[in-house]
Design an enzyme around this catalytic site. Structure first.
Site, PDB file in Angstrom:
ATOM      1  N   GLU A 149     -60.381  21.123  69.430  1.00 36.31           N
ATOM      2  CA  GLU A 149     -60.528  22.577  69.523  1.00 36.31           C
ATOM      3  C   GLU A 149     -60.972  22.907  70.938  1.00 36.31           C
ATOM      4  O   GLU A 149     -61.828  22.219  71.491  1.00 36.31           O
ATOM      5  CB  GLU A 149     -61.569  23.038  68.497  1.00 36.31           C
ATOM      6  CG  GLU A 149     -61.965  24.503  68.628  1.00 36.31           C
ATOM      7  CD  GLU A 149     -63.023  24.927  67.599  1.00 36.31           C
ATOM      8  OE1 GLU A 149     -63.007  24.415  66.459  1.00 36.31           O
ATOM      9  OE2 GLU A 149     -63.861  25.772  67.949  1.00 36.31           O
ATOM     10  N   GLU A 154     -65.917  32.741  74.390  1.00 37.66           N
ATOM     11  CA  GLU A 154     -66.708  32.800  73.164  1.00 37.66           C
ATOM     12  C   GLU A 154     -68.175  33.058  73.480  1.00 37.66           C
ATOM     13  O   GLU A 154     -68.686  32.657  74.523  1.00 37.66           O
ATOM     14  CB  GLU A 154     -66.590  31.450  72.427  1.00 37.66           C
ATOM     15  CG  GLU A 154     -67.221  31.446  71.054  1.00 37.66           C
ATOM     16  CD  GLU A 154     -67.107  30.106  70.349  1.00 37.66           C
ATOM     17  OE1 GLU A 154     -67.059  29.077  71.028  1.00 37.66           O
ATOM     18  OE2 GLU A 154     -67.073  30.102  69.107  1.00 37.66           O
TER      19      GLU A 154
END
Ligand SMILES: *[C@@H]1O[C@H](CO)[C@@H](O)[C@H](O)[C@H]1NC(C)=O
Ligand SMILES: *[C@@H]1O[C@H](CO)[C@@H](O)[C@H](O)[C@H]1NC(C)=O
Length: 361
Positions: A149, A154
């Site tokens: 990932e 974020e």
């Protein structure tokens, strides 16, 4: 041993063989308002990260105007893809959560250069910062975490600058931030599992309301067999203008990452992490979560947010208006890959949802 100049030249050629060069890249996909909702699927299951969020399907998102088209680049019009949340209704703290969307590309990619032109990202009000929010632009592969990932953009709560993180199966350790700007700090080096290896940036304008105030910008990710690097270019930078010109069509020259300067974050695999064996078949994903395994867990240790309500869920449930700015506006995402055999591959995922949202906000 003394090497002849011929041997030295051969060694030099071998040394750069694994490094992506501009001329090798070709545009393979461009996602924008013309095709986004037919190429991205809505995920409407329970949030795998246990957030206080109700991810709705395409039809519901369409009906409630949680996904569609709106003005990009900070101007009017309907040029950009809009992905929002319910910022009208009070919800029950004990319920599923606030309505939102999570979308993933139907195509999955292994290696490449990903250029995302984002005009606006989910943020809270100036007073509430982004308390309760957990927005992410990321990519991930099947059988998490064995295909890896990459969290490109974020953050949670009162965070002011971007956090870039990788998650993998066991056996991938990033030992340094070689090449990244000096202000970026390696938070953890072991990429295994849900903690992952994170790099916390400290550049103004890379996240939240400061990102939005300048009209956003471009996040670019270069994923090769040796490293994963992430750059951020603010809206008014020369590189953003260069990358946006020509519409990124097939005849426009591909970006030249050697001109990009120092990345915001750089994860060099080296001997401690084989990038190729830990990352493959990634779907591009945008979502806006609330609370859950990150924003919720650190709520009480975030002084600014903890002062607003006892729990993250209570705050998010009672304050819909705080999330009026909690939306993505995506001008485009372009995917470039190298064209030689074995260098990069795109696979088409099975379709999860045949509905597509096509309306004008
Ligand atoms: C708010 O709730 C009402 C009633 O459930 C629903 O019809 C409406 O679509 C919701 N608004 C948004 C933006 O989700
Ligand atoms: C494609 O990009 C090139 C180079 O930037 C530009 O000259 C051309 O006008 C563009 N074509 C279209 C159809 O946008």
């Amino acid at each position: 041993m003394v090497l002849s100049t011929t041997a030295l030249a051969a060694l030099a050629a071998a040394a750069v063989a694994g490094v992506a060069r501009a001329a090798d890249y070709a545009l393979v996909d461009q996602y924008d308002k013309t095709n986004f909702f037919s190429e991205f699927d809505f995920f409407s299951g329970p949030d795998p990260t246990h957030g206080y969020v109700d991810y709705v399907d395409a039809t519901t998102a369409n009906n409630r105007q949680l996904a569609g088209y709106a003005g990009g680049k900070g101007k009017g019009g309907n040029d950009a893809v809009y992905l929002g949340v319910d910022h009208v209704n009070v919800t029950q703290p004990s319920g599923t959560g606030r309505s939102s969307v999570r979308v993933s590309s139907r195509k999955a990619y292994t290696r490449g250069l990903f250029v995302a032109d984002i005009a606006h990202m989910p943020a809270g009000s100036a007073q509430s910062s982004s308390c309760g929010l957990w927005p992410a632009f990321w990519m991930f592969g099947p059988n998490w975490p064995s295909s890896g990932e990459i969290d490109i953009l974020e953050g949670v709560n009162s965070q002011q600058s971007n956090a870039v993180t990788l998650h993998t199966s066991d056996g991938c350790t990033i030992q340094n931030t070689a090449g990244a700007v000096a202000s970026t700090k390696l938070v953890s080096s072991n990429c295994y599992g849900s903690t992952g290896c994170g790099q916390q940036t400290d550049e103004a304008g890379t996240f939240g309301s400061a990102f939005n105030a300048q009209g956003g910008g471009i996040y670019a990710v270069e994923w090769t067999d040796s490293a994963i690097s992430v750059w951020f270019f603010p809206r008014d930078s020369a590189t953003t203008q260069q990358l946006s010109s020509g519409g990124g069509n097939a005849t426009a020259p591909p970006p030249d990452t050697s001109t990009f300067g120092q990345p915001l974050a750089a994860f060099v695999g080296g001997s401690s992490c084989s990038i190729d064996s830990h990352f493959r078949d990634h779907a591009l994903t945008f979502n806006t979560a609330f609370c859950g395994d990150w924003a919720g867990k650190v709520w009480s240790s975030d002084a600014k947010c903890a002062a607003l309500a006892g729990t993250c869920e209570e705050y998010v449930a009672a304050n819909p208006a705080a999330f009026a700015d909690a939306y993505w506006l995506i001008n485009s995402v372009k995917v470039y890959q190298q064209q030689q055999a074995g260098n990069g591959a795109a696979t088409r995922r099975s379709r999860l949802d045949t509905q597509s949202a096509k309306f004008r906000l």
